[in-house]
Design an enzyme around this catalytic site. Structure first.
Site, PDB file in Angstrom:
ATOM      1  N   LEU A 147     -21.314  -4.888   2.999  1.00 46.27           N
ATOM      2  CA  LEU A 147     -20.899  -6.177   3.544  1.00 46.27           C
ATOM      3  C   LEU A 147     -19.723  -6.610   2.687  1.00 46.27           C
ATOM      4  O   LEU A 147     -19.772  -6.493   1.458  1.00 46.27           O
ATOM      5  CB  LEU A 147     -22.030  -7.208   3.448  1.00 46.27           C
ATOM      6  CG  LEU A 147     -23.284  -6.943   4.290  1.00 46.27           C
ATOM      7  CD1 LEU A 147     -24.333  -8.017   4.009  1.00 46.27           C
ATOM      8  CD2 LEU A 147     -22.953  -6.917   5.774  1.00 46.27           C
ATOM      9  N   ASP A 148     -18.656  -7.106   3.311  1.00 44.98           N
ATOM     10  CA  ASP A 148     -17.491  -7.445   2.510  1.00 44.98           C
ATOM     11  C   ASP A 148     -17.735  -8.703   1.671  1.00 44.98           C
ATOM     12  O   ASP A 148     -18.753  -9.386   1.805  1.00 44.98           O
ATOM     13  CB  ASP A 148     -16.230  -7.563   3.377  1.00 44.98           C
ATOM     14  CG  ASP A 148     -16.284  -8.702   4.380  1.00 44.98           C
ATOM     15  OD1 ASP A 148     -16.680  -9.812   3.991  1.00 44.98           O
ATOM     16  OD2 ASP A 148     -15.917  -8.495   5.548  1.00 44.98           O
ATOM     17  N   PHE A 149     -16.779  -8.994   0.805  1.00 40.80           N
ATOM     18  CA  PHE A 149     -16.876 -10.072  -0.183  1.00 40.80           C
ATOM     19  C   PHE A 149     -17.297 -11.399   0.446  1.00 40.80           C
ATOM     20  O   PHE A 149     -18.115 -12.134  -0.108  1.00 40.80           O
ATOM     21  CB  PHE A 149     -15.511 -10.213  -0.867  1.00 40.80           C
ATOM     22  CG  PHE A 149     -15.484 -11.174  -2.018  1.00 40.80           C
ATOM     23  CD1 PHE A 149     -16.035 -10.843  -3.242  1.00 40.80           C
ATOM     24  CD2 PHE A 149     -14.878 -12.416  -1.887  1.00 40.80           C
ATOM     25  CE1 PHE A 149     -15.993 -11.716  -4.313  1.00 40.80           C
ATOM     26  CE2 PHE A 149     -14.827 -13.303  -2.951  1.00 40.80           C
ATOM     27  CZ  PHE A 149     -15.385 -12.952  -4.175  1.00 40.80           C
TER      28      PHE A 149
END
Length: 256
Positions: free
Chosen positions: A103-105
């Site tokens: 999952l991105d930042f």
């Protein structure tokens, strides 16, 4: 058929390097015969492999946990820029667990982690349903809905991607399902279900239509739900979730 060193590292506590050493030093037998070549092919269903007289079992003991990832954490072991990662929050027993995808930042929600490289690989490359809640800036248009139903291919999918990403073209499969929960001129909220996990796929999809994703949260993965798990906390899978997961992995491996 699987390489002997890979078979041992997948089904024991040996690393690939340790497996190579044990094989080369004559500690490994296949069906009673000493084998010293790490590249020897093993039939996982029929061959019996022993290390120092102990059988390597293909019935894998695995642990899978659900982590409710907060925004502002990276799914990586260490960040060169010193930003916070999931391993700064995860409790000590899970520091070696492998994330199932990323999952991105700026994305929050359900992240599966496991101590089994094999399980992580099978799940990451599967088409299991991933369900997300998405908030976008602006309205949901007919063109968006058509693309969600039919899928689309973009030669330039850089919008919505990370600034340093070298991905250009991207094909978006039809969404498994979508529900527009709020559709307003200033912002809209959708619940979507997809079967892929490409790099910033959802952000790239909506960016193509000029809609920035303001909030993104994963609610479930392969039927495993986030439910009411607090942000930054973990839980084990339930007995039924484990049973379903094992059945799925068996079926996937039969296809290989």
């Amino acid at each position: 058929m699987t390489r002997l060193n890979k078979f041992i590292s997948h089904h024991s506590t040996y690393s690939r390097r340790e497996a190579d050493r044990a094989i080369q030093e004559g500690y490994v037998r296949i069906n009673g015969e000493v084998v010293t070549n790490p590249a020897t092919q093993v039939d996982e269903k029929n061959d019996e492999v022993y290390i120092s007289g102990k059988k390597v079992s293909t019935v894998e003991k695995m642990t899978v946990i659900v982590y409710n990832k907060p925004r502002g954490e990276l799914v990586t072991k260490k960040d060169p820029q010193g930003r916070r990662t999931i391993y700064d929050t995860l409790e000590k027993p899970y520091k070696h667990f492998i994330p199932v995808g990323r999952l991105d930042f700026a994305t929050e929600g359900l992240l599966l982690l496991t101590d089994s490289p094999r399980v992580a690989s099978v799940l990451m490359h599967s088409a299991l349903e991933r369900v997300y809640k998405v908030k976008i800036k602006g309205p949901v248009t007919e063109a968006m809905e058509e693309a969600m139903r039919e899928g689309m291919h973009l030669e330039d999918a850089s919008a919505g991607g990370h600034g340093k990403s070298d991905i250009e073209a991207m094909t978006f499969a039809p969404f498994y399902a979508f529900q527009v929960q709020k559709n307003r001129h200033d912002y809209s909220i959708l619940k979507i279900a997809i079967g892929e996990g490409k790099n910033r796929e959802i952000r790239r999809f909506f960016a193509h239509f000029g809609a920035e994703v303001a909030d993104l949260k994963r609610l479930s993965y392969g039927g495993i739900e986030l439910n009411n798990l607090p942000t930054g906390k973990t839980r084990f899978l339930s007995r039924s979730e484990y049973a379903s997961l094992r059945d799925f992995i068996k079926e996937e491996e039969k296809k290989q």
